[in-house]
Design an enzyme around this catalytic site. Sequence first.
Site, PDB file in Angstrom:
ATOM      1  N   ASN A  10       0.902  -1.127   0.027  1.00 26.78           N
ATOM      2  CA  ASN A  10      -0.008   0.152   0.149  1.00 26.78           C
ATOM      3  C   ASN A  10       0.800   1.339   0.028  1.00 26.78           C
ATOM      4  OD1 ASN A  10      -2.225  -1.230  -0.158  1.00 26.78           O
ATOM      5  ND2 ASN A  10      -2.613  -1.306   2.254  1.00 26.78           N
ATOM      6  N   ASN A  95       9.382  -7.171  11.885  1.00 23.66           N
ATOM      7  CA  ASN A  95       9.952  -6.015  10.711  1.00 23.66           C
ATOM      8  C   ASN A  95      11.588  -5.896  10.871  1.00 23.66           C
ATOM      9  OD1 ASN A  95       7.648  -5.900   9.628  1.00 23.66           O
ATOM     10  ND2 ASN A  95       7.090  -3.763  10.287  1.00 23.66           N
ATOM     11  N   HIS A 175       7.775   8.350  16.629  1.00 22.87           N
ATOM     12  CA  HIS A 175       6.554   8.046  15.728  1.00 22.87           C
ATOM     13  C   HIS A 175       5.746   6.987  16.277  1.00 22.87           C
ATOM     14  CE1 HIS A 175       4.120   7.859  12.037  1.00 22.87           C
ATOM     15  NE2 HIS A 175       4.267   6.777  11.890  1.00 22.87           N
TER      16      HIS A 175
HETATM   17  N1  LIG Z   1       6.513   5.519   9.163  1.00 19.40           N
HETATM   18  C1  LIG Z   1       5.283   5.864   8.680  1.00 19.40           C
HETATM   19  O1  LIG Z   1       4.766   7.085   8.562  1.00 19.40           O
HETATM   20  C2  LIG Z   1       4.577   4.874   8.121  1.00 19.40           C
HETATM   21  C3  LIG Z   1       5.101   3.422   8.189  1.00 19.40           C
HETATM   22  N2  LIG Z   1       4.206   2.433   7.551  1.00 19.40           N
HETATM   23  C4  LIG Z   1       4.784   1.247   7.682  1.00 19.40           C
HETATM   24  O2  LIG Z   1       5.104   0.793   6.310  1.00 19.40           O
HETATM   25  C5  LIG Z   1       5.194  -0.654   6.299  1.00 19.40           C
HETATM   26  C6  LIG Z   1       4.532  -1.090   4.960  1.00 19.40           C
HETATM   27  O3  LIG Z   1       2.962  -0.666   4.990  1.00 19.40           O
HETATM   28  P1  LIG Z   1       1.883  -1.228   4.039  1.00 19.40           P
HETATM   29  O4  LIG Z   1       2.600  -0.753   2.686  1.00 19.40           O
HETATM   30  O5  LIG Z   1       0.693  -0.769   4.449  1.00 19.40           O
HETATM   31  O6  LIG Z   1       1.922  -3.003   3.927  1.00 19.40           O
HETATM   32  P2  LIG Z   1       1.725  -3.811   2.925  1.00 19.40           P
HETATM   33  O7  LIG Z   1       1.456  -4.988   3.526  1.00 19.40           O
HETATM   34  O8  LIG Z   1       0.802  -3.463   1.991  1.00 19.40           O
HETATM   35  O9  LIG Z   1       3.113  -3.802   1.916  1.00 19.40           O
HETATM   36  C7  LIG Z   1       4.215  -4.231   2.597  1.00 19.40           C
HETATM   37  C8  LIG Z   1       4.809  -5.033   1.289  1.00 19.40           C
HETATM   38  O10 LIG Z   1       6.271  -5.571   2.013  1.00 19.40           O
HETATM   39  C9  LIG Z   1       6.384  -6.720   1.091  1.00 19.40           C
HETATM   40  N3  LIG Z   1       7.631  -7.411   1.897  1.00 19.40           N
HETATM   41  C10 LIG Z   1       7.459  -8.084   2.957  1.00 19.40           C
HETATM   42  N4  LIG Z   1       8.967  -8.548   3.189  1.00 19.40           N
HETATM   43  C11 LIG Z   1       9.708  -8.093   2.159  1.00 19.40           C
HETATM   44  C12 LIG Z   1      11.104  -8.420   1.936  1.00 19.40           C
HETATM   45  N5  LIG Z   1      11.883  -9.092   2.692  1.00 19.40           N
HETATM   46  N6  LIG Z   1      11.507  -7.789   0.777  1.00 19.40           N
HETATM   47  C13 LIG Z   1      10.612  -7.061  -0.231  1.00 19.40           C
HETATM   48  N7  LIG Z   1       9.456  -6.888   0.048  1.00 19.40           N
HETATM   49  C14 LIG Z   1       8.797  -7.420   1.236  1.00 19.40           C
HETATM   50  C15 LIG Z   1       5.304  -7.411   1.208  1.00 19.40           C
HETATM   51  O11 LIG Z   1       5.261  -8.521   0.129  1.00 19.40           O
HETATM   52  C16 LIG Z   1       4.154  -6.460   0.926  1.00 19.40           C
HETATM   53  O12 LIG Z   1       4.035  -6.223  -0.426  1.00 19.40           O
HETATM   54  C17 LIG Z   1       4.634  -1.069   7.741  1.00 19.40           C
HETATM   55  O13 LIG Z   1       5.416  -1.566   8.661  1.00 19.40           O
HETATM   56  C18 LIG Z   1       3.656  -0.041   8.196  1.00 19.40           C
HETATM   57  O14 LIG Z   1       3.552  -0.034   9.581  1.00 19.40           O
HETATM   58  C19 LIG Z   1       2.861   2.622   7.208  1.00 19.40           C
HETATM   59  C20 LIG Z   1       2.447   3.958   7.192  1.00 19.40           C
HETATM   60  C21 LIG Z   1       2.927   5.108   7.528  1.00 19.40           C
HETATM   61  O1  LIG Z   2      -0.413   3.741  11.957  1.00 16.94           O
HETATM   62  C1  LIG Z   2       0.410   2.990  11.410  1.00 16.94           C
HETATM   63  O2  LIG Z   2       0.628   1.948  11.877  1.00 16.94           O
HETATM   64  C2  LIG Z   2       1.200   3.454  10.286  1.00 16.94           C
HETATM   65  C3  LIG Z   2       1.794   4.783  10.434  1.00 16.94           C
HETATM   66  O3  LIG Z   2       2.831   4.685  10.745  1.00 16.94           O
HETATM   67  C4  LIG Z   2       0.820   5.987  10.296  1.00 16.94           C
HETATM   68  O4  LIG Z   2      -0.042   5.728   9.526  1.00 16.94           O
HETATM   69  O5  LIG Z   2       1.083   6.731  10.969  1.00 16.94           O
END
Ligand SMILES: NC(=O)C1=CN([C@@H]2O[C@H](COP(=O)(O)OP(=O)(O)OC[C@H]3O[C@@H](n4cnc5c(N)ncnc54)[C@H](O)[C@@H]3O)[C@@H](O)[C@H]2O)C=CC1
Ligand SMILES: O=C([O-])CC(=O)C(=O)O
Length: 311
Positions: A10, A95, A175
């Site tokens: 996503n 993670n 965060h």
């Molecule tokens: N820092 C921030 O502000 C934010 C952080 N996040 C974090 O970002 C991460 C991803 O979130 P989403 O995209 O919603 O999850 P998602 O599940 O939609 O996508 C994650 C992708 O990573 C892939 N993946 C898993 N292991 C892998 C590897 N070893 N090598 C390559 N690809 C791999 C999966 O196949 C999946 O397609 C989560 O940990 C989430 O908590 C999400 C939103 C904001």
């Molecule tokens: O809420 C979560 O887990 C993903 C994230 O870090 C955000 O959207 O701020």
Amino acid sequence: MKVTIVGAGNVGATCADVISYRGIASEVVLLDIKEGFAEGKALDIMQCATDTGFNTRVIGVTNDYSKTANSDVVVVTSGIPRKPGMTREELIGINAGIVKSVVENILKYSPETIIVMVSNPMDTMTYLALKSTGLPKNRIIGMGGILDSSRFRTYLSLALDKPANDISGMVVGGHGDTTMIPLTRLAAYNGIPVTQFLTEDVLQKVAADTMVGGATLTGLLGTSAWYAPGASVAFLVDSILNDQKRMIACSVYVEGEYGQNDICIGVPCIIGKNGVEEIIDIKLDDKEKALFAKSADAVRAMNEALKSVLT
Ligand SMILES: NC(=O)C1=CN([C@@H]2O[C@H](COP(=O)(O)OP(=O)(O)OC[C@H]3O[C@@H](n4cnc5c(N)ncnc54)[C@H](O)[C@@H]3O)[C@@H](O)[C@H]2O)C=CC1
Ligand SMILES: O=C([O-])CC(=O)C(=O)O
């Protein structure tokens, strides 16, 4: 300019989409471990080019790091997102291992790259990437504060009933649902402190809503947010690639700034072609200083938890 995004889920795919249609990079490589997934997302994004008018080349690959070679910036979104009721910190077990192996692979092909960390718990993953690779601290940037600040400005705009782009405001600290610090005292509506328009009660509600902004969306969506996170990453990548030197709250390694050492935590930074070019050490009042110290303690405790996860 070439950007690799690891994780075509996503957030990763949204970020690739925004980078492409805004023409921020000439080439975007999406990499995922799920067979064919990144290829599919890349093709879908490329097929927007004629309708939205961009020329960025987007390619998708399944775990083929050779295609990421010589990336100027690598965004790490690989890993699992939280489900309703979870904290970001609960994601550390899965993670941490993913992030560690991903950054090792990335550096084999792009030893000079700047890494933008997105995977949660983001401050901890940023610290892990820094410590496990030994990269200079200017080249590892955690994305979180910019998103939290966007949410803060959105909630302020709703409370004021004024456009979000007329409102400035910043969120510093970790965060996390309990560690981020929306700086309500410093937020402004076209230069005028918002404290002149909003009561203390309303400001406290805005701050509380901001802090649980990610959890609220996770509750509504069943997984965590992606549109604003993807746009926030693209904003950050733009500031690096185009050397914009924007002041952005990012999770970076601190050595004495804000009275803290040896953690990665959200602070205002100047972001340009060298990554983190400066940390702006703004004057906090006593209450904000106490909140920052508490936030830093929580972030530090998670770094300690890394030791047991990785052994
Ligand atoms: N820092 C921030 O502000 C934010 C952080 N996040 C974090 O970002 C991460 C991803 O979130 P989403 O995209 O919603 O999850 P998602 O599940 O939609 O996508 C994650 C992708 O990573 C892939 N993946 C898993 N292991 C892998 C590897 N070893 N090598 C390559 N690809 C791999 C999966 O196949 C999946 O397609 C989560 O940990 C989430 O908590 C999400 C939103 C904001
Ligand atoms: O809420 C979560 O887990 C993903 C994230 O870090 C955000 O959207 O701020």
